[in-house]
Design an enzyme around this catalytic site. Structure first.
Site, short mmCIF file in Angstrom:
data_model
loop_
_atom_site.label_atom_id
_atom_site.label_comp_id
_atom_site.label_asym_id
_atom_site.label_seq_id
_atom_site.Cartn_x
_atom_site.Cartn_y
_atom_site.Cartn_z
CD GLU A 327 13.94 60.86 -58.61
OE1 GLU A 327 13.89 60.16 -58.26
OE2 GLU A 327 11.89 61.05 -58.86
CB CYS A 328 12.68 66.11 -63.50
SG CYS A 328 12.31 66.73 -64.61
#
Length: 440
Positions: A327-328
């Site tokens: 994620e990210c």
């Protein structure tokens, strides 16, 4: 014959939703000061953060001494909010909820949360450049919704005389507390406050803020309690990850993680093993899957670029087909390269083809949902970088509430990567699928 006492169906507890007219008024500082002061007085305090956020809850956890979870009528959902509040009410004398942005900003807003559960609102105002106008501001905040306004905490007050002018302007609304102008404040960077663990004297700062918070004990004693209904226990989560060992990256570069996400993985039956890419620790050899949450890889790019064992281990895990959820910031660390805010390029793990470039302008912000075979998985996005890649997106999130296309989701073998931060309790079945080999 002894008759068992009936089970309680509700708990009455003091609750305050701490809100403001906008960001920058000092909500986090005031909430942290109030939490620390109440803890020092022997109160059991639980704090929540309204809306998506990772950094403010870290500071609030440090101030209160207890984990800080999220409340949001869309991302978290009203039912899960209800269960979290019930759990906190059983343990606490006081529940504080820090609002998001301005009181009426967002869909849903902090005001909608307050009305949904009957919370009184405590307005924080930056009084540094006003006096009698404070009353107009607070009365407007109260009446626009309307919301129940319990009182006001005036931040950055210059003197007792200044506080008296603010108090007189509020008419029937009590001035609950004041906080003097602070000689120093929590340092900030592009995604918000600096992480509390990076501030050496953070506890001394919190103690100082608590001492500076001039607190009206009489106003506090008049604060009404809120009745928190105790709903039936939530249905048990099917343990679809029973027996699975998930390696979770956790250090200063991978720190953006909802506590509820870890709780959900455990409820799904997984065992969690933490490791630090920054310390050049490899993916644990017994891992069945890997979770790389968001954080600040751009601040630690030189260290990550030298972390040969970490980089080799994640490439080996990918080659072996282990499910990897990034994620990210986790995704950024898996690209071929990352260019930091000074424009210097650093070699990353090379699992995801492409390069990441930091930029001064915000690249993504807001609530989003991802459609999955198990239903919608909700969450949000917030980043100042962009990924340049020739890969085609496997899917896109949907922005809330506009319905427009949001962040790309990339799949490379067993890797699922996106700027999207998922809130795992919103759909545990979808989360389980991400961490099982079938997801690849």
């Amino acid at each position: 014959m002894v008759t068992a006492a009936p089970m309680a169906k509700h708990v009455d507890v003091r609750v305050l939703l701490v809100a403001a007219v906008s960001s920058g008024q000092g909500k986090t500082t005031v909430t942290a000061a109030l939490a620390r002061k109440l803890v020092q007085q022997g109160q059991r305090v639980r704090v929540f953060k309204c809306g998506p956020d990772f950094i403010d809850p870290m500071l609030l956890e440090r101030a209160s001494g207890a984990p800080v979870h999220s409340l949001d009528l869309w991302m978290v959902g009203a039912e899960h909010c209800r269960h979290q509040l019930a759990r906190a009410a059983r343990e606490a004398d006081v529940i504080l909820i820090e609002g998001v942005m301005g009181l009426y900003d967002g869909t849903p807003s902090s005001a909608e949360l307050a009305r949904a559960f009957g919370f009184p609102v405590m307005a924080v105002i930056d009084a540094s450049a006003m006096a009698q106008t404070a009353g107009a501001l607070v009365l407007g905040l109260r009446d626009y919704g309307p919301v129940e306004m319990a009182g006001v905490i005036a931040n950055r007050v210059a003197s007792p005389g200044h506080a008296a002018m603010v108090a007189a302007s509020l008419r029937e609304i009590p001035l609950f507390a004041t906080l003097a102008r602070q000689s120093r404040s929590m340092p900030e960077r592009h995604l918000g406050l600096v992480l509390p663990g990076e501030v050496l004297d953070i506890d001394a700062m919190l103690d100082e803020l608590a001492e500076q918070l001039a607190f009206d004990a009489a106003a506090w004693s008049r604060l009404r309690t809120t009745r928190i209904e105790l709903p039936p226990e939530a249905p048990a989560i099917v343990p679809a990850l029973r027996g699975k060992r998930i390696a979770v990256a956790r250090d200063a570069a991978f720190a953006f993680l909802y506590p509820a996400n870890l709780d959900t993985l455990r409820a799904l039956g997984a065992t969690l093993h933490y490791f630090s890419p920054l310390a050049d620790e490899p993916v644990p050899a017994d891992a069945d899957a890997v979770y790389l949450p968001g954080g600040y890889p751009e601040l630690h790019a030189p260290t990550l670029a030298l972390a040969e064992r970490w980089r080799a281990s994640i490439r080996a895990a990918h080659a072996a087909g282990l499910p990897i959820v990034a994620e990210c910031g986790g995704m950024m660390a898996l690209a071929d390269s990352l260019s930091d805010q000074q424009g210097e390029q650093w070699t990353m793990a090379g699992v995801l083809p492409g390069r990441v470039l930091m930029q001064a302008r915000l690249a993504g912000l807001g609530s989003q949902g991802l459609a999955t075979p198990q239903g919608a998985l909700r969450g949000h996005t917030f980043h100042y970088s962009r990924l340049e890649t020739e890969l085609a997106a496997a899917a896109h999130t949907v922005k809330h509430p506009s319905g427009a296309a949001g962040e790309a989701l990339y799949r490379v073998g067993s890797l699922s990567a996106s700027y999207f931060h998922a809130y795992f309790p919103s759909n545990p079945a979808a989360v389980a699928a991400l961490f099982l080999p079938a997801a690849a």
